[in-house]
Scaffold this motif. Structure first.
Motif, short mmCIF file in Angstrom:
data_model
loop_
_atom_site.label_atom_id
_atom_site.label_comp_id
_atom_site.label_asym_id
_atom_site.label_seq_id
_atom_site.Cartn_x
_atom_site.Cartn_y
_atom_site.Cartn_z
N ASP A 185 47.89 44.43 34.59
CA ASP A 185 47.53 43.18 35.26
C ASP A 185 48.11 43.11 36.67
O ASP A 185 47.96 42.10 37.36
CB ASP A 185 47.98 41.96 34.45
CG ASP A 185 49.47 41.95 34.19
OD1 ASP A 185 50.14 42.97 34.49
OD2 ASP A 185 49.98 40.93 33.69
N ARG A 192 49.73 40.94 41.69
CA ARG A 192 48.84 40.78 40.55
C ARG A 192 47.41 41.09 40.96
O ARG A 192 46.95 40.70 42.04
CB ARG A 192 48.91 39.34 40.01
CG ARG A 192 50.30 38.91 39.59
CD ARG A 192 50.82 39.69 38.39
NE ARG A 192 50.04 39.42 37.21
CZ ARG A 192 50.31 38.42 36.36
NH1 ARG A 192 51.34 37.61 36.59
NH2 ARG A 192 49.57 38.24 35.28
N TYR A 215 44.84 39.79 39.77
CA TYR A 215 44.10 38.53 39.85
C TYR A 215 43.99 38.06 41.30
O TYR A 215 42.91 37.73 41.79
CB TYR A 215 44.78 37.47 38.99
CG TYR A 215 44.04 36.16 38.90
CD1 TYR A 215 43.15 35.91 37.87
CD2 TYR A 215 44.21 35.17 39.86
CE1 TYR A 215 42.45 34.70 37.79
CE2 TYR A 215 43.53 33.97 39.80
CZ TYR A 215 42.65 33.74 38.76
OH TYR A 215 41.96 32.56 38.70
N PHE A 273 41.62 41.20 33.97
CA PHE A 273 42.93 41.84 34.09
C PHE A 273 44.02 41.03 33.42
O PHE A 273 44.98 41.59 32.89
CB PHE A 273 43.27 42.08 35.56
CG PHE A 273 42.45 43.15 36.22
CD1 PHE A 273 42.62 44.48 35.86
CD2 PHE A 273 41.50 42.84 37.18
CE1 PHE A 273 41.86 45.49 36.45
CE2 PHE A 273 40.74 43.83 37.78
CZ PHE A 273 40.92 45.16 37.42
N ASN A 274 43.88 39.71 33.43
CA ASN A 274 44.89 38.83 32.82
C ASN A 274 44.70 38.62 31.32
O ASN A 274 45.52 37.96 30.69
CB ASN A 274 44.89 37.47 33.51
CG ASN A 274 45.63 37.48 34.83
OD1 ASN A 274 46.17 38.50 35.25
ND2 ASN A 274 45.66 36.34 35.50
N ARG A 275 43.60 39.14 30.77
CA ARG A 275 43.26 38.90 29.35
C ARG A 275 43.25 37.39 29.06
O ARG A 275 43.95 36.89 28.19
CB ARG A 275 44.26 39.56 28.40
CG ARG A 275 44.08 41.06 28.19
CD ARG A 275 44.61 41.84 29.33
NE ARG A 275 44.87 43.24 28.96
CZ ARG A 275 45.22 44.16 29.85
NH1 ARG A 275 45.36 43.84 31.13
NH2 ARG A 275 45.45 45.40 29.48
#
Length: 306
Positions: A18, A28, A30, A156-158
């Motif tokens: 992530d 990150r 995100y 990516f962060n699930r």
């Protein structure tokens, strides 16, 4: 732990982190995806501005105006409908405020960013004495590009996934990613993990996974479809504001569907109803009324001219 699988498609992604570190500073994915969305969105907006005879520099100025309000809007929207996560008994006012401001801890709602973006555009257009509706039309496709890419930050962060499914597009996330199965059991019905997910934990190559709807993917693909429709239609638009209304209508319709699948939806306090789903429905109705009204008005004008 870092695996993500789409078992019914035979897709195995082994090392999906992530983020990464540069020294002691964590970057990150995100945030990188959101930034990429801003950049590519602007590129498309600038091209559309040139195609329609506008000054692309105007939109660069607008994007610079937009960045901070969009992030703040996305955060404020999220916090307003998650106050219970931030206002806790015995917690100091300072810690409460710091928690609300801690964007790196997660919690951005795209609707808040869009609303802030529209408000910023209204102010910007008035200050620069340009057409608000034409600016909204020009920004519509760029906004969709940002949303299409932005949803992959959720990948990516699930996060932003739906309930249990064994459908063709089912996504499998390792239980280990969340800590342990016992931890998941303790968080059942917390708004993210459901009992159905726990009841259908699957073991693949000795590792336990939960299987969920990849709603981030559904929304990304839906928005791609909306983008293609607007891209093909833009040369035939009948009035300024039509492309943006089509965006609001198309995005809203998809969000009504996708939001109903998610397990982490923001709820309206007291009535336990998904706020984004309700807002999406209002968007569909409002955009429909606007398009019908403008087309009827246009038809009446054409009839009078005849």
């Amino acid at each position: 732990m870092y695996e993500i699988r789409f078992p019914n498609l035979g897709i195995v992604l082994k090392n999906v982190a992530d983020g990464f570190f540069i020294g002691n500073f964590e970057i990150r994915f995100y945030g990188m995806v959101i930034a990429l969305g801003f950049i590519l969105g602007y590129v498309l907006i600038a091209r559309e501005a040139k195609r329609t005879g506008q000054d692309s520099e105007l939109y660069l100025d607008y994007m610079l105006w937009l960045v901070i309000p969009a992030i703040l809007g996305a955060r404020i929207y999220y916090v307003l409908f998650s106050l219970g996560d931030y206002i806790k008994e015995g917690q100091s006012v300072k810690d409460t405020i710091l928690g609300m401001l801690n964007i790196r801890g997660g919690g951005l709602a795209i609707y808040g960013g869009v609303i802030a973006g529209i408000i910023t555009l209204l102010i910007f257009a008035k200050k620069r004495k340009v057409s608000t509706m034409l600016m909204l039309d020009t920004c519509a496709m760029g906004l969709l590009v940002g949303q299409i890419l932005g949803r992959w930050g959720n990948f990516f962060n699930r996060e932003a996934f739906g309930g249990y499914t064994d459908s063709l597009l089912a996504m499998a996330i390792p239980v280990e990613w969340f800590g342990s199965k016992n931890y998941l059991l303790s968080t059942v019905n917390n708004g993210v993990i459901t009992q159905e997910m726990i009841d259908h934990v699957v073991t693949i190559e000795g590792m336990e996974f939960i299987q969920v709807h990849p709603t981030f993917l559904y929304e990304s693909l839906w928005n791609l479809g909306v983008l293609l429709v607007i891209f093909l239609y833009r040369r035939y638009k009948k009035f300024d504001g039509e492309m943006f209304a089509m965006y609001i209508w198309g995005y809203g319709l998809g969000r009504v569907w996708v939001e109903g699948l998610r397990t982490d939806s923001l709820m309206i306090p007291g009535i336990n109803f998904r706020v984004s789903q309700l807002l999406a429905a209002f968007c569909v109705v409002g955009a429909s009324i606007f398009i019908i009204y403008k087309r009827m008005k246009l038809r009446n004008v054409n009839t009078e001219l005849e």
